[in-house]
Design an enzyme around this catalytic site. Sequence first.
Site, PDB file in Angstrom:
ATOM      1  N   SER A 259      25.932  46.333  21.207  1.00 24.31           N
ATOM      2  CA  SER A 259      26.154  45.165  22.081  1.00 24.31           C
ATOM      3  C   SER A 259      24.745  45.438  23.069  1.00 24.31           C
ATOM      4  O   SER A 259      24.551  44.661  23.927  1.00 24.31           O
ATOM      5  CB  SER A 259      27.281  45.570  23.314  1.00 24.31           C
ATOM      6  OG  SER A 259      26.832  46.915  23.787  1.00 24.31           O
ATOM      7  N   CYS A 260      23.774  45.981  22.544  1.00 20.23           N
ATOM      8  CA  CYS A 260      22.681  46.159  23.190  1.00 20.23           C
ATOM      9  C   CYS A 260      21.275  45.824  22.833  1.00 20.23           C
ATOM     10  O   CYS A 260      20.523  45.057  23.055  1.00 20.23           O
ATOM     11  CB  CYS A 260      22.680  47.721  23.780  1.00 20.23           C
ATOM     12  SG  CYS A 260      23.893  48.257  24.756  1.00 20.23           S
ATOM     13  N   LEU A 261      20.921  46.324  21.570  1.00 22.05           N
ATOM     14  CA  LEU A 261      19.944  46.203  20.827  1.00 22.05           C
ATOM     15  C   LEU A 261      19.580  44.665  20.821  1.00 22.05           C
ATOM     16  O   LEU A 261      18.394  43.915  21.215  1.00 22.05           O
ATOM     17  CB  LEU A 261      19.477  47.192  19.470  1.00 22.05           C
ATOM     18  CG  LEU A 261      18.564  48.420  20.009  1.00 22.05           C
ATOM     19  CD1 LEU A 261      19.024  48.955  21.188  1.00 22.05           C
ATOM     20  CD2 LEU A 261      18.684  49.343  18.640  1.00 22.05           C
TER      21      LEU A 261
END
Length: 415
Positions: A259-261
């Site tokens: 969900s981040c990079l």
Amino acid sequence: MRISIIGAGYVGLVIGACFAKLGNEVVLIDVDEEKLEAIHNKASPIYEEGLDELLSQVHIEVSTDYQKILPSDIIFICVGTSSDESGSIFLEQITEATKQIAEVVKTREGYCVVAVKSTVAPGTTEELVIPLLETSGRKVGDDFGVCMCPEFLREGKAIYDFMHPARVIIGEYDSKSGDMLYKLYQSFNAPILRTNLRTTEMIKLASNAFLATRITFINEIGNICKQLGIDVYEVAKGMGLDDRIGSGYLNAGLGFGGSCLPKDLKMLISGATEVGYKPTIIEEISSFNDAQPLRFIELLKKHISLKGAVIGLLGLAFKPGTDDVRDSGAIKIVEALLQGGAIVKAYDPMAVKNFSKLFPQIEYVTKEEVLDSDAILIVTEWEEFNKLDYKGKVVVDGRRIVKAREARIYEGICW
Ligand code: UGA
């Protein structure tokens, strides 16, 4: 200290439990009553190593009612900031949470600090959060403080990362705001950098973009090494021995998900584009990463024609140690397999529930049944996949499972 956390997602829940464990009074606010009920009953709504046990040891007050945050010294905003395909982020959740906090700040006697933990584009805390808080009639700097204090937790290792941070970054509106956060974090054995709000927002995005860059770089070297018959893992080992390079984030394979990079790269791209700069390197990293799972399918097609073939997936989570499938490489792989007319069977020790919401049409089976497929794709490097018997099988490996090399036909994505 009295701490309130808005958003019982992965970051909010983990830091809430950890702050409570460290002796703070914690209130956790969320709109999702079912999730709060689970937390109240000491059952984590997400799979995260050690979290159930930690929840059983601590007391956290959970509520949907923002009035509960009234006595807090620090209010952390930990709500999600999803982005669309173009990368522009949807700030509805942070806007709504901040408005609700403003309502409480209006009636609060005494000073408190509102600290943003959600990942946001540089400028968001100054241009969105502070003006919304000031609709309360209270003045930033005088009546309340504002900070930006990102988390650098990895899913699957979140409790460890929280308790042993490599660094703490405190972005502060003024030193009075920062002092409050400093007091909270000073006992951690980590360097603390105090800087301004927008620099902190950029530190978070740039850190994730750098990790994504390292992964993509080694994947490109891996794609070349494969053609040349060189082992990219040996190459990474050799590179990593240089202190200036280091060994982290040099595992070549299917690429990064989560969900981040991917989302943070898109946020950086859209932020740069808005100010008239074309971020060529970051754009290339994002599209290279999108293409890596498709390259994987091309390797599979060297050995089998997709139409009517039974293809088994080992792993669905975006990495081991989590049930999270957001932006997992498995999504693109399953899409391509179904499009090619294959019959897909899949196994994951944790992520089946989440993945089956996206793909109810595929079959979820045991790992032994996956081994019965015409070809097996290794998508997540769960340790248990190193114990399977691959003899006689066709395996295309995206994550370097050593045991799989005993297969009749073995093909690694970058090796
Ligand atoms: C990432 C950062 O590592 C955290 O520091 C940050 O706090 C977090 O994002 C966030 O912004 O909240 P996370 O998304 O949990 O954490 O996952 P990572 O462990 O960093 O892995 C990301 C992806 O890269 C995974 O798909 C993993 O399989 C892949 N990866 C990682 C590789 O392909 N090769 C590597 O060498 C390392």
